[in-house]
Design an enzyme around this catalytic site. Structure first.
Site, PDB file in Angstrom:
ATOM      1  N   SER A  58       0.859  -1.177   0.000  1.00 29.87           N
ATOM      2  CA  SER A  58       0.000   0.000   0.000  1.00 29.87           C
ATOM      3  C   SER A  58       0.897   1.229   0.000  1.00 29.87           C
ATOM      4  CB  SER A  58      -0.943  -0.020   1.206  1.00 29.87           C
ATOM      5  OG  SER A  58      -1.814   1.076   1.179  1.00 29.87           O
ATOM      6  N   TYR A  74      -5.667   7.327  -6.629  1.00 26.73           N
ATOM      7  CA  TYR A  74      -4.552   6.547  -6.091  1.00 26.73           C
ATOM      8  C   TYR A  74      -4.829   6.168  -4.633  1.00 26.73           C
ATOM      9  CZ  TYR A  74       0.259   5.530  -4.532  1.00 26.73           C
ATOM     10  OH  TYR A  74       1.384   4.940  -3.999  1.00 26.73           O
ATOM     11  N   LYS A 113      -5.036   2.423  -2.881  1.00 29.49           N
ATOM     12  CA  LYS A 113      -4.127   2.034  -1.804  1.00 29.49           C
ATOM     13  C   LYS A 113      -4.865   1.756  -0.494  1.00 29.49           C
ATOM     14  CE  LYS A 113      -0.318   1.808  -4.032  1.00 29.49           C
ATOM     15  NZ  LYS A 113       0.386   0.517  -4.161  1.00 29.49           N
TER      16      LYS A 113
END
Length: 328
Positions: A170, A201, A205
């Site tokens: 992550s 993004y 993550k």
């Protein structure tokens, strides 16, 4: 002085070494041909693991494998090396994921460590052929599918008395998901794109963290962890922003300042992953935890930690993969 306390970084030499001839340990890593993935694969190889390096471009992966072998010879160790093998996978094409697992299955019956390492960061808005936002698919969905398809091999390791591990790469960037977005909103495309690129993004993550936490609940016999490797300027992840007109000049300055203050090298960036994969001091008590630069355990954002959101991410993605014919 850097803001990162490197004195607390995980030392890979403290992890057990295995002789592949007598005590076979198997690892599978995506994106092991460059960046932190390269150093992760190197250390697994140095520790005697049979490593399957999955990537899209065969020539690049095979070149990386030879370079890893050369680097391993330079490191002073009397321990036996493992093995390095190439597996084809294209995270932009979900149909290649079951094929990669089938290729792996021709050689192995069990899997000890799965590292979902490959990723994209901050790229422009794009929808894949599988109808996902590109960062969401590459960082999360393809790894979600890969993990589910490899679960039987991880469960076989459990039957052999091993606690297998799943490691999701992550990022501290998961905090860019500034509020909860439902998983079906992964194709969020709003103005300005330069800002919402990072929100997308963050969604991807945060999903990787949620995935690790949900795996810990559903498969408590497997140690599932997520990691933030650190701020690493020596990867290809920042390339796009360095070339954007006007913004690129500013970005280069920001990246340079970050590198001098909180930046770490590619090898240092691999240490959080390596602790998650190798440290015998981590047990099922840490199942679902989040590790940051060097391997320290910290708490991710409230959104990433929320069990309701994690269940929502799991359920929606299972439904979507089944709709696409992947039978998970």
């Amino acid at each position: 002085m850097p803001f990162v306390d490197k004195s607390k970084f995980f030392d890979p030499s403290t992890a057990p070494y295995y002789d592949p001839k007598t005590e076979r340990r198997v690892a599978f890593i995506t994106g092991g041909n460059s960046g932190i993935g390269w150093f992760t694969a190197l250390h697994l190889y140095l520790h005697g693991y049979v490593v399957y390096v999955a990537g899209r471009t065969e020539s690049k992966v095979l070149k990386a494998i030879e370079e890893i072998k050369e680097e391993a010879q330079k490191r002073k160790t009397t321990n036996p090396f493992g093995q390095l093998n190439y597996v084809y996978i294209d995270l932009l094409d979900l149909s290649t994921v079951p094929k990669a697992v089938a290729q792996f299955a021709q050689q192995e019956k069990s899997l000890d460590v799965l590292i979902n390492n490959a990723g994209l960061m901050g790229v422009p808005y794009e929808v894949t052929k599988d109808d996902y936002e590109i960062q969401y698919q590459v960082n999360f969905v393809s790894h979600f599918l890969l993990t589910l398809k490899l679960l039987p091999f991880l469960q076989t390791a459990v039957l052999q008395g091993v606690t297998p591990r799943i490691v999701n790469l992550s990022s501290i960037g998961h905090n860019f998901e500034f509020k909860h977005f439902k998983p079906e909103e992964n194709k969020l495309n709003k103005f300005p794109n330069s800002a919402y690129t990072w929100v997308r993004y963050g969604i991807a993550k945060a999903s990787q963290i949620q995935f690790a936490k949900e795996l810990a609940i559903k498969y408590p016999e497997i140690l599932s962890l997520s990691v933030h490797p650190g701020v690493i300027l020596g990867t290809e992840l920042y390339n796009y922003w360095k070339t954007v007109p006007y913004i690129g000049f500013i970005a280069k300055g920001i990246f340079a300042a970050a590198d001098k203050t909180i930046g770490v090298s590619n090898e240092e960036g691999s240490l959080a992953t390596l602790r998650a994969a190798l440290d015998p001091n981590l047990t099922l008590k840490e199942n679902g935890d989040y590790l940051v630069t060097g391997g320290t355990i910290e708490s991710p954002s409230g959104i990433a930690s929320n069990p309701k959101y994690a269940q929502e991410t799991w359920d929606w993605n299972i439904e979507q993969l089944n709709k696409r014919g992947f039978n998970v």
